[in-house]
Scaffold this motif. Structure first.
Motif, PDB file in Angstrom:
ATOM      1  N   GLU A 106       6.530 -50.302  17.385  1.00 50.11           N
ATOM      2  CA  GLU A 106       6.063 -49.007  16.887  1.00 50.11           C
ATOM      3  C   GLU A 106       5.382 -48.238  18.013  1.00 50.11           C
ATOM      4  N   TYR A 107       5.660 -46.947  18.086  1.00 51.33           N
ATOM      5  CA  TYR A 107       5.110 -46.062  19.111  1.00 51.33           C
ATOM      6  C   TYR A 107       4.384 -44.912  18.425  1.00 51.33           C
ATOM      7  N   THR A 108       3.189 -44.590  18.889  1.00 51.28           N
ATOM      8  CA  THR A 108       2.435 -43.467  18.340  1.00 51.28           C
ATOM      9  C   THR A 108       2.797 -42.213  19.126  1.00 51.28           C
ATOM     10  N   LEU A 109       3.330 -41.229  18.415  1.00 44.77           N
ATOM     11  CA  LEU A 109       3.750 -39.973  19.035  1.00 44.77           C
ATOM     12  C   LEU A 109       2.636 -38.938  19.006  1.00 44.77           C
TER      13      LEU A 109
ATOM     14  N   LEU B 171      10.487 -36.397  20.745  1.00 46.08           N
ATOM     15  CA  LEU B 171       9.073 -36.632  21.058  1.00 46.08           C
ATOM     16  C   LEU B 171       8.881 -37.894  21.888  1.00 46.08           C
ATOM     17  N   MET B 172       9.685 -38.914  21.629  1.00 46.47           N
ATOM     18  CA  MET B 172       9.615 -40.139  22.446  1.00 46.47           C
ATOM     19  C   MET B 172       9.881 -39.803  23.912  1.00 46.47           C
ATOM     20  N   ARG B 173      10.894 -38.974  24.148  1.00 50.32           N
ATOM     21  CA  ARG B 173      11.240 -38.599  25.525  1.00 50.32           C
ATOM     22  C   ARG B 173      10.158 -37.713  26.131  1.00 50.32           C
TER      23      ARG B 173
ATOM     24  N   GLY C 100       8.025 -40.431  27.680  1.00 50.07           N
ATOM     25  CA  GLY C 100       8.979 -40.663  28.763  1.00 50.07           C
ATOM     26  C   GLY C 100       9.970 -41.771  28.455  1.00 50.07           C
ATOM     27  N   ILE C 101      10.229 -42.011  27.170  1.00 52.14           N
ATOM     28  CA  ILE C 101      11.124 -43.082  26.755  1.00 52.14           C
ATOM     29  C   ILE C 101      12.379 -42.486  26.129  1.00 52.14           C
TER      30      ILE C 101
END
Length: 107
Positions: A32-35, A95-97, A101-102
């Motif tokens: 999980e990634y927090t945006l 938003l991840m990018r 930067g993913i």
């Protein structure tokens, strides 16, 4: 859920083989990634965090560079069909990018 999704299960089996062969490392299921962090407005309204949950993340080895060094790069993958490529997914992928930067790799 790996049991309910045949495509997801197939990708997991492939990742497990690559992990056993030491072609990848640090395999994570549903990272999980927090945006955007949660916050409270001036009016006192609590706004929940925006999070993205991928199907897999792992590190893959690069080819040796000019000095013979091998580097490990983080890969984030999501198993997608036409039905699961929603508008919300598209926004979170962007938003991840932009924020982290993913680049999310669709499989």
């Amino acid at each position: 859920d790996l049991v309910r999704s045949r495509g997801l299960g197939d990708v997991y089996k492939r990742q497990a083989l690559l992990l056993a062969a030491e072609k990848i490392r640090d395999l994570k299921l549903q990272p999980e990634y927090t945006l955007q962090e949660a916050y409270t407005t001036l009016e006192g309204v609590r706004v929940r965090a925006i999070r993205y949950r991928a199907d897999f993340s792992y590190e893959r080895a690069t080819e040796p560079d000019c000095c013979g060094e091998v580097h490990w790069l983080r890969v984030v993958e999501d198993v997608k069909s036409e039905a699961t490529k929603t508008r919300v997914y598209a926004i979170k992928r962007k938003l991840m990018r932009e924020r982290l930067g993913i680049d999310v790799r669709e499989v």
